[in-house]
Design an enzyme around this catalytic site. Structure first.
Site, PDB file in Angstrom:
ATOM      1  N   ARG A   1      48.300  34.597  47.531  1.00 58.27           N
ATOM      2  CA  ARG A   1      47.275  35.578  47.880  1.00 58.27           C
ATOM      3  C   ARG A   1      45.918  35.253  47.302  1.00 58.27           C
ATOM      4  NH1 ARG A   1      45.417  38.562  43.907  1.00 58.27           N
ATOM      5  NH2 ARG A   1      46.716  38.679  42.086  1.00 58.27           N
TER       6      ARG A   1
ATOM      7  N   ARG B   1      41.171  34.445  49.462  1.00 56.69           N
ATOM      8  CA  ARG B   1      39.717  34.584  49.348  1.00 56.69           C
ATOM      9  C   ARG B   1      38.976  33.650  50.298  1.00 56.69           C
ATOM     10  NH1 ARG B   1      40.303  34.176  42.961  1.00 56.69           N
ATOM     11  NH2 ARG B   1      41.143  36.243  42.608  1.00 56.69           N
TER      12      ARG B   1
ATOM     13  N   ARG C   1      37.219  42.830  52.105  1.00 60.59           N
ATOM     14  CA  ARG C   1      36.725  43.007  50.739  1.00 60.59           C
ATOM     15  C   ARG C   1      35.267  43.480  50.702  1.00 60.59           C
ATOM     16  NH1 ARG C   1      38.765  41.320  45.971  1.00 60.59           N
ATOM     17  NH2 ARG C   1      37.086  42.679  45.305  1.00 60.59           N
TER      18      ARG C   1
ATOM     19  N   ASP D   1      48.538  43.153  42.393  1.00 64.04           N
ATOM     20  CA  ASP D   1      47.956  42.642  41.157  1.00 64.04           C
ATOM     21  C   ASP D   1      48.951  42.884  40.048  1.00 64.04           C
ATOM     22  OD1 ASP D   1      45.135  41.739  39.939  1.00 64.04           O
ATOM     23  OD2 ASP D   1      46.128  43.089  38.525  1.00 64.04           O
TER      24      ASP D   1
END
Length: 194
Positions: A25, A29, A38, A74
């Site tokens: 993951r 980005r 985002r 996370d």
């Protein structure tokens, strides 16, 4: 169509036609569709929105045709769920308002009650199971890494406070690790159950 089990067969060391890969993951980005999300939502907001979590998890699968998906989360998600005050500071990472310094802090590491504490995580997994055609890899933080965030108050390059606790209060450090291991196990079991 069923789930492509190339990844699972490789995990069991069974013969496969090719070496399976997955897209972590963090590498998401680089995807423009992830960056677009985002721009509108912070990471913790995405994590608490099952539809957005599912979307972000599926983006690399759609774009790259990988053999497994990594659940978008996370390492601090379970800690958020049990009520610890953590903020994601841009350019820094997770920062805890009250770092762990003594045995009294252990009371804040209560057992995870998944349906009550992280329902958003479980709902996202349920959505993904219905959408994905590849296996879903669960996600949890390793106890040492999470402990270092809790003790340091956030990311560290030197781990000075962590090392000091390891050497100066090894019993406390071991208790923190044990509780975080239990938290990670509960998180992963809940993900499997979902």
């Amino acid at each position: 169509m069923g789930v492509d089990d190339t990844f699972l067969r490789a995990c069991r060391m069974e013969p496969v036609e090719r070496v399976p890969v997955w897209f972590m993951r963090q590498a998401g980005r680089s995807l423009p569709e992830y960056r677009a999300i985002r721009e509108k939502a912070a990471m913790f907001d995405i994590m608490r929105d099952p539809a957005l979590t599912a979307e972000v998890t599926m983006q690399p699968v759609r774009r790259l045709g990988v053999d497994a998906a990594v659940f978008f989360s996370d390492i601090v998600a379970p800690l958020m769920g049990i009520g610890l005050d953590v903020e994601l500071k841009p350019g820094v990472g997770p920062v805890f308002a009250e770092p762990f310094t003594s045995e009294a802090d252990l009371a804040r590491l209560r057992p995870l009650e998944p349906e009550a504490d992280v329902p958003w995580m479980l709902e996202a997994i349920r959505l993904l199971v219905n959408e994905l055609e590849v296996p879903l890899i669960g996600f949890a933080g390793a106890p040492f890494t999470v402990a270092s965030y809790l003790i340091e108050g956030g990311p560290s390059r030197t781990y000075g406070k962590t090392k000091a606790m390891m050497l100066g209060a090894p019993e406390l450090f071991a208790q923190i690790l044990d509780r975080l291991a239990d938290l990670a196990i509960a998180t992963l079991r809940a993900q499997v159950d979902a």
